[in-house]
Design an enzyme around this catalytic site. Structure first.
Site, PDB file in Angstrom:
ATOM      1  N   SER A 153       0.542  -0.908   0.416  1.00 30.70           N
ATOM      2  CA  SER A 153       0.087  -0.051   0.054  1.00 30.70           C
ATOM      3  C   SER A 153       1.109   0.692   0.185  1.00 30.70           C
ATOM      4  O   SER A 153       1.383   1.547  -0.637  1.00 30.70           O
ATOM      5  CB  SER A 153      -0.539   0.086   1.363  1.00 30.70           C
ATOM      6  OG  SER A 153      -2.143   1.129   1.300  1.00 30.70           O
ATOM      7  N   ARG A 223     -12.107   6.728  10.181  1.00 31.60           N
ATOM      8  CA  ARG A 223     -12.030   5.197   9.918  1.00 31.60           C
ATOM      9  C   ARG A 223     -12.632   4.158   9.547  1.00 31.60           C
ATOM     10  O   ARG A 223     -12.135   3.075   8.693  1.00 31.60           O
ATOM     11  CB  ARG A 223     -11.393   4.498  11.221  1.00 31.60           C
ATOM     12  CG  ARG A 223     -10.368   3.427  11.212  1.00 31.60           C
ATOM     13  CD  ARG A 223      -9.369   2.620  10.097  1.00 31.60           C
ATOM     14  NE  ARG A 223      -8.838   1.654  10.200  1.00 31.60           N
ATOM     15  CZ  ARG A 223      -7.410   1.857   9.655  1.00 31.60           C
ATOM     16  NH1 ARG A 223      -7.464   2.137   8.742  1.00 31.60           N
ATOM     17  NH2 ARG A 223      -6.925  -0.103   9.723  1.00 31.60           N
ATOM     18  N   ASP A 373      -8.931  -6.393  -4.648  1.00 33.57           N
ATOM     19  CA  ASP A 373      -8.396  -4.461  -4.526  1.00 33.57           C
ATOM     20  C   ASP A 373      -9.055  -3.857  -5.552  1.00 33.57           C
ATOM     21  O   ASP A 373      -8.467  -3.875  -6.788  1.00 33.57           O
ATOM     22  CB  ASP A 373      -6.747  -4.564  -4.744  1.00 33.57           C
ATOM     23  CG  ASP A 373      -6.666  -3.202  -3.624  1.00 33.57           C
ATOM     24  OD1 ASP A 373      -7.118  -2.429  -3.458  1.00 33.57           O
ATOM     25  OD2 ASP A 373      -5.093  -3.303  -3.748  1.00 33.57           O
ATOM     26  N   HIS A 406      -8.288  -4.790  -0.542  1.00 34.83           N
ATOM     27  CA  HIS A 406      -7.233  -4.301  -0.528  1.00 34.83           C
ATOM     28  C   HIS A 406      -5.897  -4.768   0.882  1.00 34.83           C
ATOM     29  O   HIS A 406      -5.236  -4.294   0.630  1.00 34.83           O
ATOM     30  CB  HIS A 406      -6.668  -2.994  -0.312  1.00 34.83           C
ATOM     31  CG  HIS A 406      -5.671  -1.807  -0.418  1.00 34.83           C
ATOM     32  ND1 HIS A 406      -4.904  -1.615  -1.192  1.00 34.83           N
ATOM     33  CD2 HIS A 406      -5.365  -0.871   0.793  1.00 34.83           C
ATOM     34  CE1 HIS A 406      -3.689  -0.777  -1.025  1.00 34.83           C
ATOM     35  NE2 HIS A 406      -3.694  -0.727   0.370  1.00 34.83           N
ATOM     36  N   ASP A 407      -6.855  -5.110   1.758  1.00 36.04           N
ATOM     37  CA  ASP A 407      -5.743  -5.592   2.740  1.00 36.04           C
ATOM     38  C   ASP A 407      -5.138  -6.705   2.621  1.00 36.04           C
ATOM     39  O   ASP A 407      -5.095  -7.536   3.241  1.00 36.04           O
ATOM     40  CB  ASP A 407      -7.228  -5.718   4.103  1.00 36.04           C
ATOM     41  CG  ASP A 407      -7.163  -4.480   5.098  1.00 36.04           C
ATOM     42  OD1 ASP A 407      -6.252  -3.218   4.662  1.00 36.04           O
ATOM     43  OD2 ASP A 407      -8.313  -4.940   5.521  1.00 36.04           O
TER      44      ASP A 407
END
Length: 445
Positions: A153, A223, A373, A406-407
């Site tokens: 990232s 968040r 992602d 994405h994680d």
């Protein structure tokens, strides 16, 4: 199992002034790091880990025997793991501007009259600034050349910046779930997150610590917004669906759906461990990242006909305009054609700028993307790969099928972990070998 065990952070003080891209200067600064493994005699086995937005120097192991939470990349770093600490000396540094020990908004401002924290007075920093401090760290550790610089990232952006700014100081560059620059959509997500903090009454213009308040609600919302972009619709559907927390509608604004409960939990947990001013400047660093900024090619538009083959322009336009087309139809066709040409020109300019940015680099590259992602989609990684291949750089690319969005770069996915391990362990190729070794691991999908 296969853990590096208990690790102790180290704090390094740099007394020399640090001039930043924003033209402000830190009179001095500190970096907090963790190291794993042993540096060999010729210092050729060092691997630098660059952390993402919410990451820190604590990438592997534990801080005590009773610590139940391992470092954020513990599945990647350790004995016999992808980044094998039996083989490599691994360094992870917390970047300036963070809130985990390196100099940042929560640090005491040495120029303040009352020994107050920097707070909102801490200067905005960039990826380039971080890499500059990491190079200073390299000098302090007497590591002239890194075996590899690795990051996921935002960490991947730092790895790219390393290759561009210090081409002779790394042999391998591993860029995971990253992008050559943020899209307008990504900048928009960051702005929504920032506004949620800035509009919190407890933010107090960034001086919440002095005021004895904390913009917790704003940080929670920031968040929550960010976390949504790290997941996928399919993953959220599988994990939560439309399940209700209590099994029935409550007809109110408290948590009802399981996904609401999850997001609030993630936001609340994050707000307990992260600083709001740090979040603001970290997201701005993301927005500013663009390794092509130093190259004038990005500023000079070229004529369309110099970018698109003449025969393609002619055939596509002629075939789409029929002899009996009305004036309105003709105008629309010409407009549509111009739009296509503008997109082609823009893509060409992006590729040209990236080629210029990485033309002088000397390392070998591994680029990793993940199919689900959508924050930094595989297409963005492929832009990097295309630019590197166009300049004859040795690059391997793998697009990993993973459901985590994405994680995914934080998960133990065998194909992904194997690709990283194989790349780091493979012999460094000579120039002649490199010319014949450009490859893409896995299909583009």
């Amino acid at each position: 199992m296969n853990s590096v065990g208990v690790v102790k952070p180290q704090t390094l003080h740099f007394a020399e002034p640090l001039t930043l891209e924003c033209n402000r200067t830190l009179p001095s600064f500190e970096l907090i790091i963790e190291t794993y493994g042993t540096l060999n005699s010729d210092k050729s086995n060092a691997v630098l880990i660059c952390h993402a937005l919410s990451g820190s120097h604590h990438a592997a192991g534990f801080h005590s025997d009773n610590d139940k939470k391992a470092g954020w990349w513990d599945n990647m770093i350790g004995p016999n793991k992808s980044i094998d600490t039996n083989r490599f000396f691994v360094v992870c540094v917390n970047n300036i501007g963070s809130c985990f020990g390196s100099t940042g908004p929560t640090s005491i401002n040495p120029e303040s009259s009352k020994a107050q924290v920097y707070g909102p007075d801490f200067p905005l920093v960039t990826i380039k600034d971080w890499v500059k401090t990491q190079a200073m760290l390299s000098d302090r550790l007497e590591i002239d050349v890194w075996h590899a610089v690795v990051g996921g990232s935002m960490g991947g952006m730092q790895a790219l910046q390393w290759a561009a700014d210090y081409p002779s100081r790394l042999k391998r560059c591993v860029v995971i779930a990253s992008t050559p620059k943020l899209s307008a959509q990504n900048i928009a997500f960051n702005e929504v997150a920032r506004q949620s903090i800035l509009s919190d009454p407890d933010f107090k213009n960034g001086r919440y610590l002095q005021a004895g308040t904390y913009p917790r609600r704003g940080l929670i919302l920031a968040r929550m917004v960010g976390h949504i972009t790290y997941l996928t619709d399919d993953a959220m559907k599988a994990k939560f669906g439309r399940d209700l927390k209590s099994g029935k509608f409550m007809y109110g604004y408290d948590v009802e759906f399981q996904v609401e409960s999850y997001l609030r939990y993630q936001g609340e947990r994050f707000s307990e461990n992260f600083d709001a001013n740090t979040y603001l400047l970290m997201t701005k660093a993301l927005d500013y990242f663009d390794p092509t900024r130093d190259y004038p090619l990005t500023q000079s538009a070229q004529p369309i006909d110099s970018l698109v083959p003449e025969e393609l322009l002619a055939s596509s336009l002629v075939e789409s305009v029929k002899a009996d087309s009305s004036e309105d139809e003709l105008a629309k066709t010409l407009a549509d054609s111009a739009d296509i040409d503008n997109i082609s020109a823009s893509n060409h300019q992006e590729l040209t700028a990236l080629k210029a940015a990485f033309a002088h680099t000397e390392c070998q590259y591994l680029i990793v993307s993940f199919t689900t992602d959508w924050r930094f989609a595989p297409e963005r990684s492929q832009e990097i790969v295309d630019a590197l291949m166009a300049t004859g750089k040795p690059v391997s690319y793998i697009n990993v099928d993973a459901p985590h969005g994405h994680d995914s770069f934080l998960f133990d996915i065998p194909r992904y972990m194997g690709a990283v391990k194989g790349f780091l362990n493979a012999p460094f190729m000579t120039d002649n070998q490199s010319k014949n070794s450009q490859q893409k691991l896995g299909a583009r999908s």
